[in-house]
Design an enzyme around this catalytic site. Structure first.
Site, PDB file in Angstrom:
ATOM      1  N   ASP A  42       0.892  -1.151   0.000  1.00  0.00           N
ATOM      2  CA  ASP A  42       0.000   0.000   0.000  1.00  0.00           C
ATOM      3  C   ASP A  42       0.941   1.214   0.000  1.00  0.00           C
ATOM      4  OD1 ASP A  42      -2.342   1.635   0.830  1.00  0.00           O
ATOM      5  OD2 ASP A  42      -1.291   1.724   2.743  1.00  0.00           O
ATOM      6  N   ASP A 255      -1.124  -0.228   6.020  1.00  0.00           N
ATOM      7  CA  ASP A 255      -1.304   0.405   7.326  1.00  0.00           C
ATOM      8  C   ASP A 255      -2.730   0.188   7.818  1.00  0.00           C
ATOM      9  OD1 ASP A 255      -2.610   2.036   5.559  1.00  0.00           O
ATOM     10  OD2 ASP A 255      -1.893   3.907   6.410  1.00  0.00           O
ATOM     11  N   ASP A 259      -7.352  -0.620   3.848  1.00  0.00           N
ATOM     12  CA  ASP A 259      -6.842  -1.836   3.211  1.00  0.00           C
ATOM     13  C   ASP A 259      -6.889  -3.093   4.080  1.00  0.00           C
ATOM     14  OD1 ASP A 259      -4.663  -1.263   4.775  1.00  0.00           O
ATOM     15  OD2 ASP A 259      -3.502  -0.396   3.139  1.00  0.00           O
TER      16      ASP A 259
HETATM   17  P1  ADP Z   1      -3.575   4.505   0.017  1.00  0.00           P
HETATM   18  O1  ADP Z   1      -4.197   3.440  -0.797  1.00  0.00           O
HETATM   19  O2  ADP Z   1      -2.469   5.185  -0.722  1.00  0.00           O
HETATM   20  O3  ADP Z   1      -3.141   4.046   1.373  1.00  0.00           O
HETATM   21  P2  ADP Z   1      -6.174   5.436   0.909  1.00  0.00           P
HETATM   22  O4  ADP Z   1      -6.829   4.203   0.368  1.00  0.00           O
HETATM   23  O5  ADP Z   1      -6.082   5.574   2.385  1.00  0.00           O
HETATM   24  O6  ADP Z   1      -4.712   5.623   0.248  1.00  0.00           O
HETATM   25  O7  ADP Z   1      -6.943   6.705   0.351  1.00  0.00           O
HETATM   26  C1  ADP Z   1      -7.166   6.826  -1.035  1.00  0.00           C
HETATM   27  C2  ADP Z   1      -7.629   8.187  -1.403  1.00  0.00           C
HETATM   28  O8  ADP Z   1      -8.961   8.434  -0.912  1.00  0.00           O
HETATM   29  C3  ADP Z   1      -6.800   9.310  -0.821  1.00  0.00           C
HETATM   30  O9  ADP Z   1      -5.672   9.592  -1.623  1.00  0.00           O
HETATM   31  C4  ADP Z   1      -7.798  10.461  -0.792  1.00  0.00           C
HETATM   32  O10 ADP Z   1      -7.849  11.086  -2.060  1.00  0.00           O
HETATM   33  C5  ADP Z   1      -9.131   9.786  -0.529  1.00  0.00           C
HETATM   34  N1  ADP Z   1      -9.489   9.823   0.904  1.00  0.00           N
HETATM   35  C6  ADP Z   1      -9.587   8.762   1.718  1.00  0.00           C
HETATM   36  N2  ADP Z   1      -9.945   9.134   2.967  1.00  0.00           N
HETATM   37  C7  ADP Z   1     -10.025  10.486   2.956  1.00  0.00           C
HETATM   38  C8  ADP Z   1     -10.329  11.489   3.946  1.00  0.00           C
HETATM   39  N3  ADP Z   1     -10.595  11.189   5.220  1.00  0.00           N
HETATM   40  N4  ADP Z   1     -10.325  12.790   3.546  1.00  0.00           N
HETATM   41  C9  ADP Z   1     -10.031  13.114   2.277  1.00  0.00           C
HETATM   42  N5  ADP Z   1      -9.742  12.228   1.309  1.00  0.00           N
HETATM   43  C10 ADP Z   1      -9.736  10.933   1.620  1.00  0.00           C
HETATM   44 MG    MG Z   2      -2.856   3.352   3.381  1.00  0.00          MG
END
Ligand code: ADP
Ligand code: MG
Length: 361
Positions: A42, A255, A259
């Site tokens: 991730d 993390d 996921d």
């Molecule tokens: P990654 O897969 O890189 O760990 P996440 O799955 O946690 O990222 O989040 C994916 C995307 O969803 C973020 O890049 C953001 O654009 C959006 N997102 C998720 N949660 C939030 C939040 N609480 N506030 C704003 N945007 C969010």
């Molecule tokens: Mg993440």
């Protein structure tokens, strides 16, 4: 000798791993770790620090920068996503600097309606405050709600802020560009993995393509899949699982924020224990306590060493016994040979098992 030394080797291996800040929840996972050929990562919070900083704010209406940040803060008040934490922090700094931010973070915290709030995993947040609807999230969230917005092309994670009095009258008032930092040992982690025999590394992220490719290119991951929803991550992992050979295992490292399902689906799920959510630490089979991605290679190497010791002990214990049996059959073995084959071998196997506890590197 085997009955005593095999579990002892695993205990020693698990103990040695925990001394290095790696918690392995059982010997089964050690066996899987030793066979890992593909590691899927991730991005946010795993390869990057998850420590976002606001680097830019673009305004699309007559609302000011502090206003845009304030709406974002209101919506993100109850979220523990790294993005939420950084937005609240940025607003707090604005209030301390007195730059047109009138309400303190505490005032907002006390006045938000905790029930009128929804976190849309992989998209962002929907909240209601003083009768106003607030949406804070990525471009997918804006597209999904048919809110028109000006796409921001700056390098970084872009959070759009939209406000309205009813669902069909919501306008995007601005975008906030936040940047994350790549963990200092991410690059080394990928290098160590390939040196240790991991043939493939993959990155899955919910973030935008440009930032995903920037991070991937920087640390040496070539297989990058971006703009994924939590469900898409599971599908991509299934695709990876279906391409690997039967004896090669797939690890997923995350993390746990958005996921946890992938962590549970992989052959072995590895969670970042410091930044990670409790649910992730529970869903994972291995927890990296200090959040260092380079510890993944360490976990694999410790497992390989432990399994090597287990095999040595089994071969040694059974081998010596068979040898002494043959010698006894042809009349070459005395009582002392039998004592050695039993107690001596057991003792040596135990000493060998304890080697699993020590790991340098
Ligand atoms: P990654 O897969 O890189 O760990 P996440 O799955 O946690 O990222 O989040 C994916 C995307 O969803 C973020 O890049 C953001 O654009 C959006 N997102 C998720 N949660 C939030 C939040 N609480 N506030 C704003 N945007 C969010
Ligand atoms: Mg993440």
């Amino acid at each position: 000798a085997s009955v005593i030394s095999v579990p002892l080797s695993f205990f020693a291996g698990i103990g040695g791993a925990s001394a290095n800040g790696i918690l392995i929840k059982g010997s089964t996972y050690m066996e899987i770790l030793a066979k890992v050929g593909t590691v899927v990562f991730d991005k946010t919070g795993t390869l990057t620090k998850g420590n976002f900083k606001v680097v830019d704010i673009e305004l699309y209406s007559d609302k000011s920068e502090p206003d845009v940040l304030k709406y974002a803060t209101i919506a993100e008040m109850n979220s523990n996503h790294p993005i939420a934490i950084s937005l609240r922090e940025a607003y707090k700094i604005k209030t301390l600097q007195g730059e047109g931010a009138k309400d303190s973070l505490e005032d907002i915290e006390n006045s938000v309606d905790n029930d009128n709030y929804e976190e849309i995993s992989g998209y962002g947040i929907k909240a209601v405050y003083n009768g106003e609807l607030i949406y804070v999230g990525n471009s997918k969230l804006m597209d999904q709600l048919n809110i028109s917005y000006k796409a921001c092309s700056k390098l970084g994670t872009v959070v759009y802020v939209a406000v309205g009095d009813s669902a069909d009258n919501v306008n995007c008032i601005g975008s906030i560009v936040i940047a994350d930092e790549i963990k200092t040992d991410s690059k080394e982690a990928i290098k160590k993995l390939s040196e240790g025999g991991v043939s493939k590394t993959v990155m899955l992220t919910g973030d935008r393509k440009n930032i995903a490719e920037y991070v991937g290119n920087n640390i040496g991951i070539t297989d990058i899949y971006s703009e994924l929803l939590p469900g898409d991550k599971v599908d991509k992992l299934e695709a990876v699982l279906s391409t690997v050979e039967t004896n090669s295992k797939v690890a997923f490292v995350g993390d746990g924020i958005n996921d946890a399902p992938v962590l549970a689906r992989a052959d072995v799920g590895i969670a970042m224990g410091g930044l990670g959510q409790d649910a992730a630490i529970e869903a994972a089979d291995v927890v990296i306590m200090d959040d260092k991605p380079s510890n993944i290679a360490k976990a694999i190497n410790i497992s390989k060493k432990t399994l090597r010791i287990v095999k040595q002990n089994i071969v040694f214990a059974i081998g010596i016994k068979i040898l002494v049996m043959i010698m006894a059959a042809v009349g070459m073995a005395s009582m002392w040979y039998a004592v050695f084959a039993d107690v001596g071998v057991c003792f040596i196997a135990i000493l060998n098992a304890l080697r699993a506890m020590k790991y340098k590197g």
